[in-house]
Design an enzyme around this catalytic site. Structure first.
Site, PDB file in Angstrom:
ATOM      1  N   HIS A   1      -2.236  -5.252   1.683  1.00 24.82           N
ATOM      2  CA  HIS A   1      -3.534  -6.095   1.667  1.00 24.82           C
ATOM      3  C   HIS A   1      -3.162  -7.436   0.962  1.00 24.82           C
ATOM      4  O   HIS A   1      -2.242  -7.611   0.159  1.00 24.82           O
ATOM      5  CB  HIS A   1      -4.327  -5.551   0.568  1.00 24.82           C
ATOM      6  CG  HIS A   1      -5.554  -6.396   0.094  1.00 24.82           C
ATOM      7  ND1 HIS A   1      -6.574  -6.370   0.685  1.00 24.82           N
ATOM      8  CD2 HIS A   1      -5.553  -7.371  -1.084  1.00 24.82           C
ATOM      9  CE1 HIS A   1      -7.507  -7.278   0.101  1.00 24.82           C
ATOM     10  NE2 HIS A   1      -6.899  -7.904  -1.004  1.00 24.82           N
TER      11      HIS A   1
ATOM     12  N   ASN B   1      -2.032   0.370   6.520  1.00 25.59           N
ATOM     13  CA  ASN B   1      -1.568  -0.830   7.054  1.00 25.59           C
ATOM     14  C   ASN B   1      -0.673  -1.786   6.244  1.00 25.59           C
ATOM     15  O   ASN B   1      -0.577  -2.890   6.336  1.00 25.59           O
ATOM     16  CB  ASN B   1      -2.845  -1.628   7.757  1.00 25.59           C
ATOM     17  CG  ASN B   1      -3.499  -2.352   6.481  1.00 25.59           C
ATOM     18  OD1 ASN B   1      -3.569  -1.928   5.492  1.00 25.59           O
ATOM     19  ND2 ASN B   1      -4.626  -3.248   7.081  1.00 25.59           N
TER      20      ASN B   1
ATOM     21  N   LYS C   1       0.771  -1.147   0.110  1.00 27.72           N
ATOM     22  CA  LYS C   1      -0.025  -0.068   0.090  1.00 27.72           C
ATOM     23  C   LYS C   1       0.889   1.063  -0.139  1.00 27.72           C
ATOM     24  O   LYS C   1       2.103   1.253   0.183  1.00 27.72           O
ATOM     25  CB  LYS C   1      -1.012  -0.185   1.314  1.00 27.72           C
ATOM     26  CG  LYS C   1      -1.898  -1.133   1.149  1.00 27.72           C
ATOM     27  CD  LYS C   1      -3.047  -1.224   2.149  1.00 27.72           C
ATOM     28  CE  LYS C   1      -3.862  -2.226   1.967  1.00 27.72           C
ATOM     29  NZ  LYS C   1      -5.076  -2.051   3.160  1.00 27.72           N
TER      30      LYS C   1
ATOM     31  N   TYR D   1     -12.508  -2.279  -3.681  1.00 25.77           N
ATOM     32  CA  TYR D   1     -12.969  -2.736  -2.289  1.00 25.77           C
ATOM     33  C   TYR D   1     -14.755  -2.529  -2.417  1.00 25.77           C
ATOM     34  O   TYR D   1     -15.091  -2.286  -1.481  1.00 25.77           O
ATOM     35  CB  TYR D   1     -12.487  -1.733  -1.613  1.00 25.77           C
ATOM     36  CG  TYR D   1     -11.036  -1.831  -1.000  1.00 25.77           C
ATOM     37  CD1 TYR D   1     -10.585  -3.225  -0.430  1.00 25.77           C
ATOM     38  CD2 TYR D   1     -10.030  -0.968  -1.391  1.00 25.77           C
ATOM     39  CE1 TYR D   1      -9.512  -3.317   0.209  1.00 25.77           C
ATOM     40  CE2 TYR D   1      -8.675  -1.329  -0.953  1.00 25.77           C
ATOM     41  CZ  TYR D   1      -8.253  -2.510  -0.061  1.00 25.77           C
ATOM     42  OH  TYR D   1      -7.309  -2.626   0.282  1.00 25.77           O
TER      43      TYR D   1
ATOM     44  N   GLU E   1      -9.667 -11.070  -7.206  1.00 21.97           N
ATOM     45  CA  GLU E   1      -8.645  -9.867  -7.294  1.00 21.97           C
ATOM     46  C   GLU E   1      -7.557  -9.994  -8.047  1.00 21.97           C
ATOM     47  O   GLU E   1      -7.159  -8.903  -8.683  1.00 21.97           O
ATOM     48  CB  GLU E   1      -8.186  -9.962  -5.657  1.00 21.97           C
ATOM     49  CG  GLU E   1      -9.153  -9.594  -4.548  1.00 21.97           C
ATOM     50  CD  GLU E   1      -8.892  -9.627  -3.109  1.00 21.97           C
ATOM     51  OE1 GLU E   1      -9.780  -9.486  -2.325  1.00 21.97           O
ATOM     52  OE2 GLU E   1      -7.474  -9.740  -2.979  1.00 21.97           O
TER      53      GLU E   1
ATOM     54  N   ARG F   1       2.627  -6.142   9.348  1.00 18.86           N
ATOM     55  CA  ARG F   1       1.939  -4.886   9.616  1.00 18.86           C
ATOM     56  C   ARG F   1       2.483  -4.439  11.187  1.00 18.86           C
ATOM     57  O   ARG F   1       2.509  -3.275  11.463  1.00 18.86           O
ATOM     58  CB  ARG F   1       0.435  -5.212   9.973  1.00 18.86           C
ATOM     59  CG  ARG F   1      -0.162  -5.170   8.405  1.00 18.86           C
ATOM     60  CD  ARG F   1      -1.515  -5.923   8.417  1.00 18.86           C
ATOM     61  NE  ARG F   1      -2.275  -5.672   7.163  1.00 18.86           N
ATOM     62  CZ  ARG F   1      -3.259  -6.382   6.797  1.00 18.86           C
ATOM     63  NH1 ARG F   1      -3.526  -7.571   7.466  1.00 18.86           N
ATOM     64  NH2 ARG F   1      -3.834  -6.178   5.545  1.00 18.86           N
TER      65      ARG F   1
ATOM     66  N   THR G   1      -5.018  -7.264  10.585  1.00 20.70           N
ATOM     67  CA  THR G   1      -5.505  -5.763   9.859  1.00 20.70           C
ATOM     68  C   THR G   1      -5.297  -4.859  10.690  1.00 20.70           C
ATOM     69  O   THR G   1      -4.590  -3.672   9.982  1.00 20.70           O
ATOM     70  CB  THR G   1      -7.003  -6.008   9.558  1.00 20.70           C
ATOM     71  OG1 THR G   1      -7.431  -7.129   8.854  1.00 20.70           O
ATOM     72  CG2 THR G   1      -7.416  -4.666   8.666  1.00 20.70           C
TER      73      THR G   1
HETATM   74  P1  CMP Z   1      -7.503  -4.704   3.508  1.00 18.19           P
HETATM   75  O1  CMP Z   1      -7.024  -6.029   3.622  1.00 18.19           O
HETATM   76  O2  CMP Z   1      -6.993  -3.853   2.430  1.00 18.19           O
HETATM   77  O3  CMP Z   1      -9.027  -4.479   3.326  1.00 18.19           O
HETATM   78  C1  CMP Z   1      -9.907  -3.601   3.545  1.00 18.19           C
HETATM   79  C2  CMP Z   1      -9.205  -2.290   4.462  1.00 18.19           C
HETATM   80  O4  CMP Z   1     -10.097  -1.460   4.997  1.00 18.19           O
HETATM   81  C3  CMP Z   1      -8.267  -3.150   5.444  1.00 18.19           C
HETATM   82  O5  CMP Z   1      -7.167  -3.783   4.968  1.00 18.19           O
HETATM   83  C4  CMP Z   1      -8.018  -1.715   6.157  1.00 18.19           C
HETATM   84  O6  CMP Z   1      -6.722  -1.274   5.743  1.00 18.19           O
HETATM   85  C5  CMP Z   1      -9.200  -0.935   5.780  1.00 18.19           C
HETATM   86  N1  CMP Z   1      -9.815  -0.459   7.045  1.00 18.19           N
HETATM   87  C6  CMP Z   1     -10.265   0.539   7.758  1.00 18.19           C
HETATM   88  N2  CMP Z   1     -11.015   0.503   8.713  1.00 18.19           N
HETATM   89  C7  CMP Z   1     -11.373  -0.928   8.916  1.00 18.19           C
HETATM   90  C8  CMP Z   1     -12.116  -1.759   9.763  1.00 18.19           C
HETATM   91  N3  CMP Z   1     -12.684  -0.910  10.764  1.00 18.19           N
HETATM   92  N4  CMP Z   1     -12.189  -3.006   9.566  1.00 18.19           N
HETATM   93  C9  CMP Z   1     -11.661  -3.413   8.615  1.00 18.19           C
HETATM   94  N5  CMP Z   1     -10.719  -2.873   7.649  1.00 18.19           N
HETATM   95  C10 CMP Z   1     -10.836  -1.544   7.901  1.00 18.19           C
END
Ligand code: CMP
Length: 140
Positions: free
Chosen positions: A116, A113, A10, A50, A127, A103, A92
């Protein structure tokens, strides 16, 4: 079984200059990078990726963050690749990520973070095809 998973490094991790360190973790874990490109996502491409989160309160911030700078999209291939990559990434929320995970080591917040990774082989197939044509993937 040998699987493929989609990985995104990211904008926060690209800005920190840790693309190589993250790739080294994949390689040391036995995951092969079989496709990779750097791209600057626009709202449409990031929002489409997303789409399942469209109604979530964090969607707007997520798209804004994912379009804030270049990302590296890649296909990782190897034994149990989906779960293997999720273990390497950690939770996450970096505050909850186990020590030694990507992470825990490189991420600042739940939005920024670092990486992905697909959450299932079904998501991975969707994806991967969202970002890569078949001929862009180079199995070894
Ligand atoms: P990712 O795995 O890329 O998939 C969705 C992204 O939303 C996640 O990583 C986080 O970076 C972001 N995100 C932000 N807030 C939340 C949340 N409350 N729960 C899950 N994902 C979140």
């Amino acid at each position: 079984a040998v699987e493929r998973t989609l990985s995104i490094i990211k904008p926060d991790a690209v800005a920190k200059n840790v693309i190589g360190e993250i790739n080294a973790r994949f390689e040391k874990a036995g995951l092969n990078i079989v496709a990779m490109k750097m791209v600057k996502l626009d709202d449409e491409k990031a929002g489409g990726f997303y789409a399942e989160h469209k109604e979530r309160p964090f969607f707007k911030d997520l798209v804004e963050f994912m379009t804030s700078g270049p990302v590296v999209v890649q296909v990782l291939e190897g034994e149990n690749a989906v779960m293997a990559n999720r273990d390497l990434m950690g939770a996450t929320n970096p505050q909850e990520a186990a020590a030694g995970t990507i992470r825990a080591d490189f991420a600042n917040s739940i939005d920024a973070n670092a990486v992905h990774g697909s959450d299932s082989t079904e998501s991975a197939a969707r994806e991967i095809s969202y970002f890569f044509a078949d001929e862009e993937i180079c199995p070894r």
